[in-house]
Design an enzyme around this catalytic site. Structure first.
Site, PDB file in Angstrom:
ATOM      1  N   ASP A 478      33.339  48.972  33.210  1.00 14.53           N
ATOM      2  CA  ASP A 478      33.185  47.581  32.766  1.00 14.53           C
ATOM      3  C   ASP A 478      31.765  47.316  32.268  1.00 14.53           C
ATOM      4  OD1 ASP A 478      33.904  44.961  32.330  1.00 14.53           O
ATOM      5  OD2 ASP A 478      34.676  44.632  34.353  1.00 14.53           O
ATOM      6  N   ASP A 547      40.529  39.661  29.183  1.00 15.06           N
ATOM      7  CA  ASP A 547      40.710  39.073  30.515  1.00 15.06           C
ATOM      8  C   ASP A 547      41.809  38.022  30.489  1.00 15.06           C
ATOM      9  OD1 ASP A 547      38.872  40.554  31.840  1.00 15.06           O
ATOM     10  OD2 ASP A 547      37.300  39.030  31.886  1.00 15.06           O
TER      11      ASP A 547
HETATM   12  C1  GLA Z   1      35.525  41.702  34.206  1.00 13.80           C
HETATM   13  C2  GLA Z   1      36.783  42.461  33.831  1.00 13.80           C
HETATM   14  C3  GLA Z   1      37.888  42.099  34.781  1.00 13.80           C
HETATM   15  C4  GLA Z   1      37.465  42.417  36.204  1.00 13.80           C
HETATM   16  C5  GLA Z   1      36.163  41.716  36.529  1.00 13.80           C
HETATM   17  C6  GLA Z   1      35.610  42.169  37.853  1.00 13.80           C
HETATM   18  O1  GLA Z   1      35.680  40.352  33.985  1.00 13.80           O
HETATM   19  O2  GLA Z   1      37.142  42.205  32.514  1.00 13.80           O
HETATM   20  O3  GLA Z   1      39.077  42.790  34.451  1.00 13.80           O
HETATM   21  O4  GLA Z   1      37.312  43.806  36.313  1.00 13.80           O
HETATM   22  O5  GLA Z   1      35.174  41.972  35.542  1.00 13.80           O
HETATM   23  O6  GLA Z   1      34.430  41.562  38.161  1.00 13.80           O
END
Ligand code: GLA
Length: 632
Positions: A478, A547
Site C-alpha cells: 500500500d 477503496d
Molecule cells: C488503504 C487501502 C485500504 C486499506 C487501508 C488500510 O486505504 O486502500 O484497502 O488497506 O489503507 O489502512
C-alpha cells in the site's frame, strides 16, 4: 516486422503500419500510422510538400526557404528552429542556450527487444514477437546523442517507444524535458479520451473534442495518481466502442507524468507523453546517459474496444511477469472492512473459517498487525508483530490459515513512516522533509527517503524477515499519501531530481523483493487505485482498483480502468451493504455481478452472514471458479 528502404522506415504489426523517413533536412518526418498497408510503393505521396513559404513562419535554413518545421509531422521535436509546438526535448547548456536541433546520424534494426538496464520498468518480448529499430540523432552542434527506439509487438499491435540521451559535450547540460514518445498526426478531428478522478472515484472516463491549443493530462502529486491516468486515447469523430480509428498511448512509469495534446495552428495534432516537465529536471554530466520511461502506442480501426484489447493482450503478455503470469488468481477475503484495526487472532480465525467454508482461497490480513497500531496515527515503519493483538505471532496465525487450506496474505506500507514509531525515533533523517520546516502530513504519515540505499536495505531486511517467518503467499503493498516536502536529507544529487530518483529507488526495492520472493502474489495499492499504472504492473501483477467498493461507483471505475488495463490486473471485492464509502444499499447479486469483472475478493464480515446471503455467496464463488479463466 521492420524494414528500411532509402531511409524510409516501415514498421508493421499484424494489423497496423507506422512509417517515418529521414527528410531532405535530415529530420525525422512522421508519414503514417494506422491500418496496415500492403505496399510502400509511391510512398513519396505522403511526404510533406511545403511548396510555399507561409507569412511569418521561420524557414529551416536558406537552402529550404519553404520548409518550416512548424508544419511538418515530426518524430521528435527540438526547440528554437521554427517548430513552435510543444517540444519533445528541452535542455539548457552551461551558458543557458536552449536551441535543440537533432538530425539523423545512423540506425540499426535488430530482432527482439534489447533491455535498457536503466533501472526503470520495461516491457519484454523475444525474437518471435518483436523487432526493434534504433535511430540515432545528433544535435547539430555535436556532442548530444539522442537514441529513439521503436519495438514492434506483432501479436498485440503495440509499438513500444523509448528515448535516451547521452551527453558528450564536455560540459554539464540541464535536462528539463525528454518525452518518451511523440506522435504527430496530420489531422485534428479527434476526441481525447482521458481517465480522471480522485480518491474513491478513480479513472472515470471523460471524452471531449480537441480544440486549438494545448491540453495537459498530468500528475504533479509524486505518483501516477487517480487525478489523470497516463493512459489516453485519441478517437476519430464518430468512432464508437467497436469501429473507427482509435490511437492509444500509455506510459510505463508510476510517478509524475504529463501528456501534452496540442492542435497546431495548421490543424495538426501532437501527442507527447513522458515525465512531467513541470516537476522534472536532471543534471546530465558529460559522459552520462539519461533514459526516459518507456511508452506504449497502439492503433485500432475497431474503436476503443479494439485499442483496449490490444493493450490487454500486450499487458498480459509483455508487462506482467513471474509465476503469476497467466496463473489463475485466488479468490480472497480481506479483513479490512470486516474489522478495521479492531481484531484479535480469534476474530481473524472466525472470519477465515467462514471464508474457507464458502470456498475462498486466500486470507489477507490488512492494516493493524504490526507495532502498536490501533489506528492510523502510529507505527508505520515498525514491521514487527503487534503482540497485543496477536500474542502467538504471525507464524502461528499463518499456520492456522494454511491448515484451513487457504493461502495467507499480509498488508504492508513500506514507503511510509509514522512519527510515533521506533523507526522514526531511530532515524528521523530518513523521513522526507526539508531541514527548515515541518513536513506536511498525509493520513498522519510521512514518506521515507527511498533515494537512500540504507533505507531500502532496511526495508528489504525487515519485511523479508516477516514474510519468511509468516510464510506469506500474498502481499498487499500500500501507499497512502501523495508527496510533499520533496527533499533528500543525505542527497548527493540536486534536489530537483528527488522525485525521479525516488521512483528509481522504489523500482530497485520492488525488484529485490520480487527476485527474492518469486512465489508471492503481489497486489499494489495506493489508498485504492491512486497508483494504477504499467510501472507498478511490471512488478506486481494486480492492483487494488479503488477503496470505493460500492457496486454502482465501481461500474464507472472498473469500466474506465478496463479501457487501458486487463481485468486480471483489477482487484474487485464484494463488500457490505450499506456500502462503507457511499452508504448506498445494493443487493448481494449486484455487488458480485460488478466485482466478478475483476480479480474477485470479499471484504466483509462473512462470519455474520445469514441464510440466503450466505448461500448466494457460496454460489457466486462456485460460479466464479467455473468461469475464472474467462473473467481473468
Ligand atoms: C488503504 C487501502 C485500504 C486499506 C487501508 C488500510 O486505504 O486502500 O484497502 O488497506 O489503507 O489502512
Amino acid at each position: 516486422m521492420i524494414h528500411e528502404k532509402d531511409l524510409v522506415f516501415t514498421l508493421h504489426t499484424t494489423w497496423t503500419s507506422y512509417i517515418l523517413r529521414v527528410n531532405e533536412t535530415n529530420h525525422l518526418e512522421h508519414l503514417y500510422y494506422g491500418r496496415r498497408i500492403r505496399t510502400t510503393d509511391h510512398i513519396e505521396a505522403l511526404f510533406d510538400k511545403h511548396t510555399i513559404p507561409t507569412g511569418n513562419a521561420v524557414a529551416y535554413d536558406e537552402e529550404h526557404p519553404t520548409l518550416t518545421l512548424d508544419n511538418i509531422c515530426l518524430e521528435y521535436s527540438g526547440y528554437g528552429k521554427g517548430d513552435h509546438r510543444e517540444p519533445a526535448i528541452l535542455f539548457s547548456r552551461a551558458q543557458g542556450d536552449r536551441v535543440a536541433d537533432f538530425l539523423y546520424k545512423e540506425h540499426r534494426i535488430i530482432k527482439g527487444k534489447p533491455r535498457s538496464f536503466s533501472g526503470l520498468p520495461e516491457s519484454y518480448g523475444d525474437k518471435t514477437h518483436c523487432t526493434t529499430l534504433i535511430i540515432v540523432l545528433i544535435e547539430k552542434s555535436g556532442g548530444l546523442r539522442l537514441e529513439l527506439t521503436y519495438t514492434t509487438f506483432d501479436g498485440s499491435d503495440v509499438i513500444v517507444r523509448r528515448s535516451a540521451i547521452t551527453n558528450d559535450t564536455g560540459e554539464t547540460v540541464v535536462l528539463q524535458r525528454l518525452a518518451s514518445l511523440q506522435l504527430d498526426l496530420p489531422r485534428s478531428t479527434y476526441d481525447l479520451v482521458t481517465f480522471d478522478g480522485a480518491w474513491a472515484r478513480e479513472r472515470y472516463r471523460s471524452v471531449f473534442p480537441l480544440r486549438p491549443g494545448v491540453h495537459v493530462n498530468d500528475s504533479k502529486s509524486g505518483t501516477s495518481s487517480s487525478r489523470h491516468n497516463p493512459c489516453v486515447f485519441l478517437t476519430a469523430r464518430k468512432t464508437n466502442e467497436n469501429q473507427g480509428d482509435c490511437y492509444g498511448c500509455n506510459l510505463v512509469y508510476s510517478g509524475d507524468h504529463a501528456q501534452f495534446i496540442e492542435v497546431s495552428p495548421y490543424g495538426k495534432t501532437r501527442l507527447l507523453t513522458g515525465l512531467n516537465p513541470a516537476t522534472f529536471s536532471w543534471q546530465l554530466h558529460s559522459g552520462e546517459k539519461f533514459h526516459a520511461p518507456e511508452a506504449i502506442l497502439t492503433y485500432s480501426h475497431e474503436g476503443l474496444n479494439g485499442a483496449s484489447r490490444n493493450f490487454h493482450r500486450f499487458i498480459n503478455n509483455h508487462i506482467i511477469r513471474g509465476s503469476w503470469k497467466y496463473h489463475q488468481r485466488p479468490i480472497l477475503v480481506n479483513n479490512w472492512e470486516a474489522t478495521y484495526f479492531n481484531f484479535s487472532e480469534h476474530t481473524l480465525l472466525t472470519l477465515a473459517k467462514s471464508a474457507a467454508d464458502l470456498g475462498i482461497e486466500l486470507f489477507v490480513l490488512d492494516d493493524g498487525w504490526f507495532g502498536s497500531r490501533d489506528d492510523d496515527t502510529t507505527s508505520l515503519g515498525d514491521w514487527t508483530v503487534n503482540t497485543k493483538k496477536l500474542p502467538d505471532g504471525l507464524a502461528s496465525l499463518s499456520k492456522k490459515i494454511h491448515g484451513m487450506g487457504m493461502l495467507f496474505g499480509l498488508w504492508c506500507e513500506p514507503e511510509m513512516v509514522s512519527r510515533k514509531s521506533q523507526l522514526y525515533r531511530a532515524h528521523p533523517d530518513w523521513m522526507v522533509s526539508l531541514p527548515d520546516r515541518n513536513p506536511s502530513p498525509g493520513r498522519n504519515q510521512y514518506l521515507l527517503d527511498l533515494t537512500r540505499k540504507e533505507v531500502r536495505d532496511h526495508l528489504f531486511e525487515s519485511l523479508s524477515t516477516v514474510w519468511r517467518l509468516a510464510e506469506v503467499d500474498y502481499v498487499k503493498w500500500d501507499m497512502n499519501r501523495t508527496f510533499s516536502d520533496m527533499h533528500g536529507n543525505a542527497a548527493s544529487y540536486r534536489q530537483e531530481e528527488f522525485l525521479h530518483r525516488y521512483m528509481l529507488g522504489l523500482y530497485d526495492l520492488m525488484q529485490r523483493f520480487v527476485d527474492a520472493f518469486p512465489h508471492i502474489l503481489f497486489e499494489s495499492c495506493a489508498s485504492g487505485g491512486n497508483r494504477f499504472d504499467l510501472g507498478m504492473l511490471c512488478y506486481m501483477p494486480q492492483t487494488w482498483t479503488s477503496d470505493n467498493t460500492d457496486a454502482l461507483s465501481r461500474m464507472y471505475i472498473q469500466e474506465g480502468t478496463s479501457c487501458g488495463y486487463p481485468l486480471s490486473a483489477m482487484g474487485a471485492h464484494v463488500s457490505d451493504s450499506p456500502n462503507h464509502q457511499t452508504l448506498r444499499q445494493s443487493n448481494i447479486e449486484s455487488r458480485f455481478n460488478v466485482a466478478s469483472f475483476g480479480v474477485l475478493g470479499y471484504e466483509m464480515d462473512l462470519s455474520r452472514l445469514q441464510g440466503q446471503e450466505k448461500e448466494s455467496i457460496r454460489q457466486q464463488i462456485a460460479f466464479y471458479k467455473l468461469h475464472r479463466s474467462l473473467f481473468q
